[in-house]
Design a protein around this motif. Structure first.
Motif: not given
Length: 183
Positions: A67-70, A72-94
């Motif tokens: 989930v973290c890898t996917t 991050c891959f999406i964020m490489l190609w899409a301009e996302l809200n800065h809050l959505i950009a926190l998703l990999p780091k939040a999943a990293f906690c899990l």
């Protein structure tokens, strides 16, 4: 999955991946930071897969890492809200929770309860530090306070990686007395 020997070669790619992921280059170059996060999570996922294949367990850790890898891959190609950009780091906690509890389980199987305690303790400290860093970023706290939170998080991650390295050096190839069960 019955395994009677700890084979921990997957720990090395996990440590290298965490180092790549934690490099704070996204403070200066966002694209480079996302790329390093992506490659870091790829290494973490492959290391977890090796641990699962050789020793057992780590199934949920692998799925969370994917989930973290996917993301991050999406964020490489899409301009996302800065809050959505926190998703990999939040999943990293899990991911930290799942991965460290598995390491603690194997430390207990090797009768090293002290090392197991270190994994659990540093896991919780790291999750709390990462959560504070995420909250500060989500609330828009920038400047010196955010750098302090980042430094605390980096220190916690470094200590966790140090314990993973010590566990690898001490118990890679260790013969277990009873079989280890998977997640």
């Amino acid at each position: 999955m019955k395994k009677d020997q700890l084979k921990l070669k997957g720990t090395i790619p996990i440590i290298v991946g965490m180092c790549l992921m934690l490099a704070p280059l996204d403070l200066v170059w966002h694209d480079v930071g996302y790329l390093l996060d992506f490659f870091g999570f790829v290494l973490i996922t492959s290391g977890l897969y090796l641990l699962h294949r050789e020793t057992g367990g780590f199934t949920l850790s692998i799925m969370t890492s994917m989930v973290c890898t996917t993301s991050c891959f999406i964020m490489l190609w899409a301009e996302l809200n800065h809050l959505i950009a926190l998703l990999p780091k939040a999943a990293f906690c899990l991911l930290l929770y799942l991965m460290c509890t598995n390491y603690a389980k194997y430390a207990n199987k090797a009768s090293d309860h002290h090392m197991s305690h270190h994994f659990i303790t540093h896991m919780w400290i790291d999750i709390i530090a990462t959560s504070i860093e995420l909250t500060a970023h989500a609330m828009g706290i920038h400047g010196i306070p955010s750098y302090i939170f980042l430094l605390i998080d980096l220190y916690c991650e470094a200590m966790l990686m140090l314990h993973m390295w010590k566990f690898y050096k001490k118990y890679n190839g260790y013969q277990l007395e009873d079989s280890v069960y998977s997640e």
